[in-house]
Design an enzyme around this catalytic site. Structure first.
Site, short mmCIF file in Angstrom:
data_model
loop_
_atom_site.label_atom_id
_atom_site.label_comp_id
_atom_site.label_asym_id
_atom_site.label_seq_id
_atom_site.Cartn_x
_atom_site.Cartn_y
_atom_site.Cartn_z
N ILE A 11 0.88 -1.19 0.00
CA ILE A 11 0.00 0.00 0.00
C ILE A 11 0.91 1.23 0.00
CG2 ILE A 11 -1.87 1.20 1.19
CD1 ILE A 11 -2.41 -1.40 2.75
N GLU A 31 3.03 -16.35 12.14
CA GLU A 31 4.28 -17.09 12.30
C GLU A 31 4.14 -18.09 13.43
OE1 GLU A 31 7.61 -14.43 12.53
OE2 GLU A 31 6.79 -13.19 10.94
N LYS A 49 5.18 0.11 13.39
CA LYS A 49 4.63 0.79 12.21
C LYS A 49 4.00 2.12 12.58
CE LYS A 49 3.79 -3.60 9.82
NZ LYS A 49 2.80 -4.66 9.60
#
Ligand SMILES: NC(=O)c1ccc[n+]([C@@H]2O[C@H](COP(=O)([O-])OP(=O)(O)OC[C@H]3O[C@@H](n4cnc5c(N)ncnc54)[C@H](OP(=O)(O)O)[C@@H]3O)[C@@H](O)[C@H]2O)c1
Length: 423
Positions: free
Chosen positions: A135, A189, A204
């Site tokens: 994105i 994970e 982030k």
């Protein structure tokens, strides 16, 4: 552009393939060196992917000095983690090479240091893939900043958590069942701590906040609460009240103080964020001129991440994206205690006379005003859930009230609280 690539795992190998095979770019991007830890392993991988005559086989090295001193002008770092990735990036910038990285950890912790080093060396560092993978979030954000003041960014920026929450909401599965499903499908994970604990989103949101507010938003300034303790009960009760629970990452300028929070929020079911399902990411940016800008897409995956990495390379080569330079100024931050918000609270109580009155009294003494209380059915042990929605209240007042309530003899477990997202 003469490229050296560090790490050819999931994303790195896809980037290599794209640079070799994509006709839109392979006339001006060329791979000159590939740094790996185990040459034999990656010789075999490259041989099977590109054939035994591929020139790429000659480009492999396991020696960083040999790599960094070779004839390359741009380094792509795709190993992840902070050590040795940060040293490699610093070394590349210091020796006058551009850097493209997908590494959220080193960018979140060292964005100021790395961007100013790039600036002083007159080279570029790009990290679009570090937030929201393909994105084009950071590019849009940097572009908006030319003419807008950003007041708030709200996002679903961890695909794993969003997948688990969607599975809990739509399939009524428990957290553990949803996590196993996400792992089986490759969305989580084997050690999911970073994703479900909110740490991936924390890195982030630091990057988003640092860019939006022009100076470093440090990791320590972000409040973090993951989804690991979320129960099906809270999904169900909040649904009955017209909400969907989402792990949101928020960074906001509140009267010149920055508040950043990663936590499960009750989002009104008709809000676009409530409808972002599965492993998708979405971000809403509020700018004073542009209003609300909305971006949504695949926030992970090797193809989507490769799109961002290649986009950064093209941006550097064609000089189409601006150079990010942060102020050295120090921002002021707000803690949870200093912020005002609405909360969802669930209490498990003995169903007896006077309980509600006592709880209401404690909230009132701490200046927390209650918007609604719903008592759920009493179980066979004589216990019932109370679901309380508050009006806006100060974080410290609410926390004080919850500590007092938690000590009451008829409270069976620690109070559960979640934020309520406000439009
Ligand atoms: N996968 C995604 O969807 C996605 C999305 C956005 C961002 N990213 C970011 O992209 C980066 C790469 O992710 P990935 O999914 O490709 O990870 P990955 O599959 O685990 O690959 C990492 C590669 O780096 C190599 N490596 C580790 N340390 C090294 C060192 N010191 N020197 C040379 N090579 C080394 C590993 O090789 P060995 O075989 O030696 O271990 C492995 O091949 C990470 O920063 C990640 O956060 C990934």
């Amino acid at each position: 552009m003469k490229i050296g690539i560090i790490g050819i795992g999931n994303v790195g190998l896809q980037v290599l393939k794209d640079i070799q095979l994509n006709e839109k770019i392979n006339n001006f991007l060329s791979i000159e060196k590939i740094l790996v830890r185990n040459k034999d392993k990656y010789f075999k991988i490259l041989e099977s992917e590109f054939g035994s005559k591929s020139l790429l086989l000659e480009k492999l090295t396991d020696n960083f000095n040999n790599f960094i001193n070779s004839d390359i002008d741009t380094v792509i770092e795709l190993i992840g983690g902070s050590d040795p990735a940060k040293d490699y990036v610093i070394s590349a910038l210091s020796s006058g090479k551009n850097v493209v990285t997908a590494n959220k950890e080193i960018i979140a912790s060292s964005i100021e240091e790395l961007t100013s080093l790039a600036h002083s060396k007159k080279v570029k560092i790009r990290f679009e893939a570090a937030v929201g993978a393909g994105i084009p979030l950071l590019e849009v954000l940097i572009d908006m900043l030319k003419q807008n003041n950003i007041s708030k960014i709200t996002g679903i920026i961890n695909g794993t958590s969003n997948y688990i929450l969607s599975s809990m909401y739509y399939s009524n599965k428990s957290f553990d069942e949803s996590l196993i499903e996400a792992q089986n499908l490759g969305f989580a994970e084997s050690d999911p701590t970073n994703d479900i604990g909110g740490f991936d989103a924390m890195y982030k949101v630091c990057i988003l906040g640092s860019i939006a507010f022009g100076a470093k938003v440090p990791i320590e300034s972000v409040s973090v609460k993951g989804i690991e303790n979320l129960s099906q009960k809270d999904i169900k009760y909040s649904r009955e009240l017209g909400f969907v629970i989402k792990l949101l990452a928020v960074t906001e300028n509140k009267s010149s103080k920055i508040y950043s929070n990663v936590a499960p929020y009750l989002v009104p079911e008709n809000h676009p964020l409530a409808k972002v399902s599965d492993n998708y990411n979405a971000v809403e940016i509020n700018g004073d001129l542009i209003g609300n800008l909305w971006l949504q897409g695949q926030g992970a995956g090797k193809l989507s991440t490769t799109s961002a990495v290649i986009g950064d390379l093209v941006g550097i080569e064609k000089n189409t994206s601006g150079n990010l330079m942060l102020d050295q100024k120090k921002l002021n931050f707000l803690s949870d205690d200093e912020t005002i918000g609405k909360k969802y609270i669930r209490l498990n109580v003995e169903d007896k006379f006077g309980v509600l009155e006592k709880i209401a009294g404690i909230f009132s003494n701490n200046k927390v005003s209650i918007a609604s209380v719903i008592q759920k059915e009493v179980d066979n042990k004589g216990l019932a859930d109370l679901v309380i929605m508050t009006h806006e209240s100060l974080g410290s007042n609410l926390n004080n009230a919850l500590v007092e309530i938690g000590r009451l003899e008829f409270i069976q477990e620690n109070p559960t609280t979640y934020e309520i997202y406000e439009l």
